[in-house]
Design a protein around this motif. Structure first.
Motif, short mmCIF file in Angstrom:
data_model
loop_
_atom_site.label_atom_id
_atom_site.label_comp_id
_atom_site.label_asym_id
_atom_site.label_seq_id
_atom_site.Cartn_x
_atom_site.Cartn_y
_atom_site.Cartn_z
N THR A 107 22.80 51.33 -76.19
CA THR A 107 22.18 50.64 -77.34
C THR A 107 22.86 49.28 -77.51
OG1 THR A 107 23.74 51.80 -78.81
CG2 THR A 107 21.53 52.76 -78.55
N PRO A 108 22.68 48.37 -76.56
CA PRO A 108 23.39 47.08 -76.60
C PRO A 108 23.05 46.21 -77.80
CG PRO A 108 21.66 47.07 -74.92
CD PRO A 108 21.79 48.48 -75.38
N ALA A 109 21.90 46.47 -78.46
CA ALA A 109 21.55 45.69 -79.65
C ALA A 109 22.42 46.08 -80.84
CB ALA A 109 20.08 45.88 -79.99
N VAL A 110 23.02 47.27 -80.77
CA VAL A 110 23.84 47.77 -81.88
C VAL A 110 25.33 47.63 -81.57
CG1 VAL A 110 24.41 49.79 -83.30
CG2 VAL A 110 22.04 49.37 -82.59
N CYS A 111 25.69 47.93 -80.33
CA CYS A 111 27.11 47.88 -79.97
C CYS A 111 27.26 47.55 -78.49
CB CYS A 111 27.80 49.20 -80.29
SG CYS A 111 27.13 50.61 -79.36
N SER A 112 28.40 46.94 -78.19
CA SER A 112 28.75 46.70 -76.80
C SER A 112 29.99 47.53 -76.48
CB SER A 112 29.03 45.21 -76.55
OG SER A 112 30.14 44.77 -77.34
N THR A 147 27.96 45.37 -83.29
CA THR A 147 27.34 44.06 -83.48
C THR A 147 26.33 44.03 -84.62
OG1 THR A 147 25.70 44.64 -81.78
CG2 THR A 147 27.66 43.44 -81.06
N THR A 148 25.85 45.21 -85.03
CA THR A 148 24.92 45.28 -86.16
C THR A 148 24.85 46.73 -86.63
OG1 THR A 148 22.69 44.68 -86.93
CG2 THR A 148 22.86 45.72 -84.78
N CYS A 184 24.96 53.69 -82.59
CA CYS A 184 25.60 53.25 -81.33
C CYS A 184 25.73 54.46 -80.40
CB CYS A 184 26.97 52.66 -81.62
SG CYS A 184 27.92 52.23 -80.13
#
Length: 211
Positions: free
Chosen positions: A189-194, A204-205, A209
Motif C-alpha cells: 500500500t505505497p499510497a499509505v506507507c513506504s 505517509t497518510t 498500511c
C-alpha cells in the motif's frame, strides 16, 4: 595399393582409417572378384581426450543431497574412438563456493567412467562446475545450480496501532524465516506507507498500511 609378385601372387598395402572396428577387405584381379576376404580389427588408440558424456545436474537436489543427474565421462583416442582404458578419472569442484561430497576418483570401465553418489554442500545461489582429470587430460562441465529449499516466513506485528504523524518504526524483529535467511520487506500500500527492505516503515497518510 597392389603390387604383383611371383607365381601370380599379389601384395596389397592397406592404410587404416580413423574409426575403430572391423574392416572387411576384398579385391578383384582384372575385373574378376576374389572370393576370399580378409577381416581386420582396428583397435582404438591410447586415451588422448577426456570428454563428458552426461553433464551433471542437480535436478531437485538441494544442498547436501545427491545430484539428480550423475556425471559420466569418457576416455577417447585422438580420433574420437572410445578406448578400452581402465585409467582413473578424478572429479573436483571447479567453480562455486561449496564442498563436493562422494567418491571423487573412479576407474574407467572400457573407457567409460560413471560417477555415483556425488553431492554438493553449498548455497543454491551459486553456479557450480565440476572438473574431471585423468593424468594430463581434463575437461570442465557445464554450470548448474542446486535446488532451493522450501521455507516459511512468520510475521506477527507487535507494534500496535499507529497514527499519521508518528515517527518511523521498524518491524524486522517481528518476522523470521524457517531457512534462517534474512527477511526482506516491501509495502503493498505505497499510497499509505513506504517500507525499506530492512523493515523501516514510514506513514505517509491515513489509511491501512500493509507490509
Amino acid at each position: 595399393s597392389v603390387s604383383p609378385g611371383s607365381d601370380g601372387e599379389y601384395t596389397a598395402d592397406y592404410t587404416a582409417g580413423t574409426v575403430a572396428g572391423d574392416v572387411v577387405i576384398g579385391g578383384a584381379v582384372n575385373g574378376t572378384a576374389i572370393a576370399a576376404t580378409a577381416t581386420i580389427s582396428l583397435r582404438p588408440g591410447s586415451p588422448a581426450q577426456l570428454t563428458i558424456q552426461t553433464q551433471p545436474s542437480a535436478g531437485s537436489a538441494q544442498s547436501g543431497q545427491v545430484l539428480g543427474t550423475q556425471p559420466v565421462a569418457r576416455l577417447l583416442d585422438q580420433f574420437g574412438n572410445l578406448t578400452t582404458s581402465t585409467d582413473n578419472v578424478a572429479v573436483a569442484l571447479a567453480s562455486g563456493t561449496g564442498t563436493l561430497n562422494g567418491t571423487a576418483t573412479v576407474a574407467a570401465v572400457s573407457g567409460t567412467v560413471s560417477f555415483s553418489g556425488l553431492s554438493i554442500t553449498g548455497a543454491a545461489s551459486e553456479t557450480y562446475t565440476l572438473e574431471f582429470t585423468s593424468g594430463a587430460l581434463s575437461v570442465t562441465s557445464a554450470g548448474f545450480q542446486l535446488a532451493k529449499a522450501s521455507q516459511t516466513i512468520t510475521f506477527n506485528y507487535s507494534g500496535g496501532a499507529k497514527t499519521f504523524g508518528d515517527s518511523d518504526f521498524n518491524v524486522s524483529a517481528d518476522a523470521s524465516a524457517s531457512s534462517g535467511l534474512t527477511v526482506s520487506f516491501s509495502s503493498t500500500t505505497p499510497a499509505v506507507c513506504s517500507v525499506t527492505s530492512g523493515g523501516t516503515v514510514s506513514i505517509t497518510t491515513a489509511g491501512t498500511c500493509t507490509v
